[in-house]
Design a protein around this motif. Structure first.
Motif, PDB file in Angstrom:
ATOM      1  N   UNK A  56      92.977  12.267  78.985  1.00 20.83           N
ATOM      2  CA  UNK A  56      92.429  11.948  80.303  1.00 20.83           C
ATOM      3  C   UNK A  56      90.972  12.379  80.452  1.00 20.83           C
ATOM      4  N   UNK A  57      90.357  12.846  79.361  1.00 20.08           N
ATOM      5  CA  UNK A  57      88.946  13.215  79.393  1.00 20.08           C
ATOM      6  C   UNK A  57      88.645  14.441  80.234  1.00 20.08           C
ATOM      7  N   UNK A  58      89.559  15.382  80.261  1.00 19.23           N
ATOM      8  CA  UNK A  58      89.420  16.570  81.102  1.00 19.23           C
ATOM      9  C   UNK A  58      89.038  17.808  80.285  1.00 19.23           C
ATOM     10  N   UNK A  59      88.435  18.786  80.957  1.00 18.56           N
ATOM     11  CA  UNK A  59      88.088  20.054  80.319  1.00 18.56           C
ATOM     12  C   UNK A  59      89.338  20.743  79.797  1.00 18.56           C
ATOM     13  N   UNK A  60      89.196  21.410  78.671  1.00 16.91           N
ATOM     14  CA  UNK A  60      90.307  22.144  78.077  1.00 16.91           C
ATOM     15  C   UNK A  60      91.098  21.328  77.075  1.00 16.91           C
TER      16      UNK A  60
END
Length: 143
Positions: free
Chosen positions: A53-57
């Motif tokens: 989902x292209x999210x941090x972490x």
């Protein structure tokens, strides 16, 4: 997910629909919602789904897992249920993230390894350090 010039998948941010609208969370995709508490989402799975989902972490998984996540994210209800039988952790995390944007924060906590040593909760706030972290509920119940 889109494909680049090399033909491989690339992560994207999917459109999100409203959460379960007052019904309790379900571990089955047919319930139109999925809980990230059942099954328990491993940290590695959380990192892969965050990457999807292209999210941090997030961290990029291997090609099979990339295609698996794309398949789960785009499957209809019947095929999502079939995939949940074989890949319950990925299916739960992906479907939940699509239905409720707050799940991303929950997955980031799992990916970072923040989990209560007593009950396994990832919501926090936490007290302690390392493997002895305890959530607010367990701290209050232990006193």
């Amino acid at each position: 997910m889109t494909t680049g010039s090399g033909g491989g998948p690339h992560h994207h941010t999917a459109a999100r629909t409203p959460p379960h609208r007052g019904r309790p969370p379900s571990a089955h995709p047919e319930g139109n919602n999925v809980s990230t508490n059942s099954p328990t989402i491993p940290a590695e799975t959380a990192r892969h789904v965050l990457w999807h989902f292209g999210q941090d972490g997030g961290s990029q998984p291997g090609i099979f897992t990339q295609y698996l996540m794309h398949t789960i994210a785009t499957a209809d209800v019947v095929n999502t249920a079939k995939l949940a039988d074989v890949y319950p952790d990925y299916t739960a995390a992906i479907v939940a993230a699509k239905l409720d944007p707050d799940v991303i924060t929950h997955l980031q906590k799992i990916a970072a390894g923040l989990r209560c040593a007593r009950c396994g909760d990832t919501d926090g706030p936490f007290d302690g350090a390392g493997t002895s972290l305890r959530c607010e509920g367990c701290i209050g119940g232990a006193q």
